[in-house]
Design a protein around this motif. Structure first.
Motif, PDB file in Angstrom:
ATOM      1  N   GLU A  10      -7.713   2.863  -2.258  1.00 14.36           N
ATOM      2  CA  GLU A  10      -9.037   3.474  -2.245  1.00 14.36           C
ATOM      3  C   GLU A  10     -10.103   2.395  -2.393  1.00 14.36           C
ATOM      4  O   GLU A  10     -10.051   1.586  -3.314  1.00 14.36           O
ATOM      5  CB  GLU A  10      -9.169   4.510  -3.359  1.00 14.36           C
ATOM      6  N   GLY A  68       2.367   1.860  -3.462  1.00 19.32           N
ATOM      7  CA  GLY A  68       1.397   2.250  -4.484  1.00 19.32           C
ATOM      8  C   GLY A  68       0.489   3.381  -4.072  1.00 19.32           C
ATOM      9  O   GLY A  68      -0.433   3.721  -4.799  1.00 19.32           O
ATOM     10  N   GLY A  69       0.724   3.978  -2.907  1.00 18.79           N
ATOM     11  CA  GLY A  69      -0.158   5.035  -2.426  1.00 18.79           C
ATOM     12  C   GLY A  69      -1.338   4.443  -1.681  1.00 18.79           C
ATOM     13  O   GLY A  69      -1.491   3.219  -1.580  1.00 18.79           O
ATOM     14  N   PRO A  70      -2.190   5.302  -1.126  1.00 20.89           N
ATOM     15  CA  PRO A  70      -3.345   4.817  -0.361  1.00 20.89           C
ATOM     16  C   PRO A  70      -4.241   3.909  -1.209  1.00 20.89           C
ATOM     17  O   PRO A  70      -4.459   4.176  -2.392  1.00 20.89           O
ATOM     18  CB  PRO A  70      -4.074   6.101   0.026  1.00 20.89           C
ATOM     19  N   LYS A 117      -8.090   4.791   1.998  1.00 24.77           N
ATOM     20  CA  LYS A 117      -9.086   5.840   1.875  1.00 24.77           C
ATOM     21  C   LYS A 117     -10.427   5.203   1.508  1.00 24.77           C
ATOM     22  O   LYS A 117     -10.559   4.583   0.456  1.00 24.77           O
ATOM     23  CB  LYS A 117      -8.697   6.869   0.814  1.00 24.77           C
ATOM     24  N   GLU A 131       0.817  -1.201   0.000  1.00 29.30           N
ATOM     25  CA  GLU A 131       0.000   0.000   0.000  1.00 29.30           C
ATOM     26  C   GLU A 131       0.854   1.255   0.000  1.00 29.30           C
ATOM     27  O   GLU A 131       0.555   2.232  -0.650  1.00 29.30           O
ATOM     28  CB  GLU A 131      -0.937   0.006   1.213  1.00 29.30           C
ATOM     29  N   LYS A 132       1.960   1.252   0.785  1.00 25.76           N
ATOM     30  CA  LYS A 132       2.815   2.429   0.856  1.00 25.76           C
ATOM     31  C   LYS A 132       3.482   2.681  -0.489  1.00 25.76           C
ATOM     32  O   LYS A 132       3.637   3.812  -0.927  1.00 25.76           O
ATOM     33  CB  LYS A 132       3.879   2.240   1.946  1.00 25.76           C
ATOM     34  N   ASP A 176      -3.023   4.919   4.934  1.00 27.42           N
ATOM     35  CA  ASP A 176      -2.772   3.916   3.896  1.00 27.42           C
ATOM     36  C   ASP A 176      -4.050   3.471   3.187  1.00 27.42           C
ATOM     37  O   ASP A 176      -3.982   2.787   2.167  1.00 27.42           O
ATOM     38  CB  ASP A 176      -2.086   2.683   4.491  1.00 27.42           C
TER      39      ASP A 176
END
Length: 430
Positions: free
Chosen positions: A34, A30-32, A64, A27-28, A62
């Motif tokens: 969603e 690739g971003g949060p 949304k 997750e970190k 991490d």
């Protein structure tokens, strides 16, 4: 029983859950993650969900979570989800009635959360056994418990007093219910004894089943292969409602898809309202002087209906399933659930919730909630665990509507619904 984790401890455990599932680093990088949640809630319940989700989003960078009703109420969620799954426009999480679990579990896009609920952070055994059973279909865990409830009768104290009636006792009968509803009806003032939905949804049907059970009837045969609701017990039950609606004219027939019954009760135009704990916050906000009593009984049997609902998870990719499981672990933890209960008047979905410091405040906030909690003892049967139940419900809902509108007699309407039910159940895999 193990002590409930504190909110801080639960927050610390969530990253561990993600890491244990192999998602923490992912997750970190690739971003949060969603995820989308269709909650199907209205008014106070919708606001509570959205407030809790906002709290989660603020404390868990991490993940949304986006929320929407899904464009429907809970009653209309199954066809909405079914269509969405066909076009790959489905959410990650959706609120679904427990009776739909056998149907939705068959879809290959319904996630299997079995590996996730084994994590100690989830405390799976803290959920009631009936809830765990509802979300587990053929050994596959399709979601987390959402709500456990039961049906009671709420009454307007002022309307009863105006009609010269005393509040019902815990030993009252359906004959009492009919007589009191008739006496409380005042056509000139637009006041009815009670209401019944005739819009074709489950709301129309689930109120009938307790009458049938109390009278010794069943919904289906023991092997779930034939209709049983068109027995003498079923006919007598529906005929009582017909007599109230057609002969006494004490029933407001609600044909609105949005169901006006609760609003009518809040505005002082219904003496009695068959519902559950979720309406209590709205009744208090409306300033209604209400009371709560178990359902009328038959020969001393006050059996009610209860159905744990679910937060069902659907697959898009592995990261989103992991994130959905992590979010629901937090969302259904005792501390968050107590907030939800205080907002909505819902009943505890976990055994440990009653041991939290704020539980007594919850009981004080909702007069009558103790009656509804105690009424869980009268919930002895569940709706049939068959994939055909939604269709069966629609057949019976149509029979109820035609009968209460005076367009069919109870026996003929139920026999027709039973014939359709038998045909549906004869289809392989139903």
């Amino acid at each position: 029983m193990r002590r409930a984790v504190t909110a801080a401890a639960a927050a610390l455990l969530l990253p561990a859950l993600l890491t244990a599932c192999g998602g923490g680093t992912e997750e970190k990088a690739g971003g949060p993650v969603e995820i989308l949640m269709w909650h199907g809630q209205e008014d106070t319940s919708a606001k509570s969900v959205e407030r809790l989700v906002a709290k989660f989003n603020q404390t868990h960078p991490d993940i949304k979570v986006q929320t929407t009703s899904g464009g429907v109420t809970a009653d209309g969620m199954l066809p909405k989800i079914t269509a969405a799954l066909t076009s790959d426009a489905h959410p990650d999480i959706a609120y679904l009635y427990g009776s739909w679990a056998p149907n939705i579990a068959r879809n290959p896009k319904t996630a299997d959360l079995t590996p996730y609920i084994k994590d100690p952070a989830v405390k799976w055994d803290d959920f009631w056994a009936s809830e765990r059973a509802t979300v587990t279909v053929g050994g596959k865990v399709i979601g987390f418990p959402a709500v456990v409830d039961n049906m009671v009768v709420l009454y307007n104290r002022k309307l009863l007093a105006k009609a010269g009636l005393k509040p019902p006792s815990k030993d009252w009968t359906w004959d009492d219910f009919r007589a009191m509803s008739k006496q409380a009806t005042d056509p000139g003032a637009g006041v009815f004894g009670t209401t019944w939905a005739i819009s074709g949804g489950e709301e129309a049907v689930w109120g009938l089943w307790p009458l049938v059970w109390q009278a010794g009837g069943e919904i289906l045969t023991a092997d779930n292969k034939k209709a049983a609701f068109n027995s003498e017990a079923g006919r007598r039950s529906l005929d009582l409602l017909r007599a109230m609606a057609v002969d006494d004219k004490s029933v407001y027939l609600d044909s609105s898809p949005a169901e006006k019954g609760q609003k009518l009760f809040e505005s002082g135009r219904l003496a009695f309202f068959l519902s559950g704990p979720w309406v209590l916050p709205d009744l208090q906000a409306a300033g209604l002087d209400y009371g709560v009593v178990p359902l009328p009984g038959t020969a001393g049997n006050h059996e009610t209906i209860s159905g744990p609902d679910t937060w069902t998870v659907f697959e898009h990719d592995e990261r989103r399933v992991k994130a959905s499981a992590a979010f629901l672990t937090w969302f259904t933890a005792p501390e968050q659930q107590l907030e939800w209960m205080k907002d909505t008047g819902s009943l505890p979905i976990r055994a440990s919730i009653s041991r939290l410091p704020g539980y007594d405040d919850y009981l004080k906030k909702y007069p009558g909630i103790d009656v509804i909690s105690g009424n869980l003892a009268n919930a002895k049967r569940v709706r049939p665990p068959t994939t055909s139940y939604p269709r069966i419900s629609s057949f019976v809902a149509d029979a109820i509507a035609r009968t209460l509108l005076g367009k069919a007699d109870a026996k003929a309407a139920l026999d027709e619904a039973a014939a359709k039910t038998d045909a549906a159940l004869a289809v392989p895999g139903s």
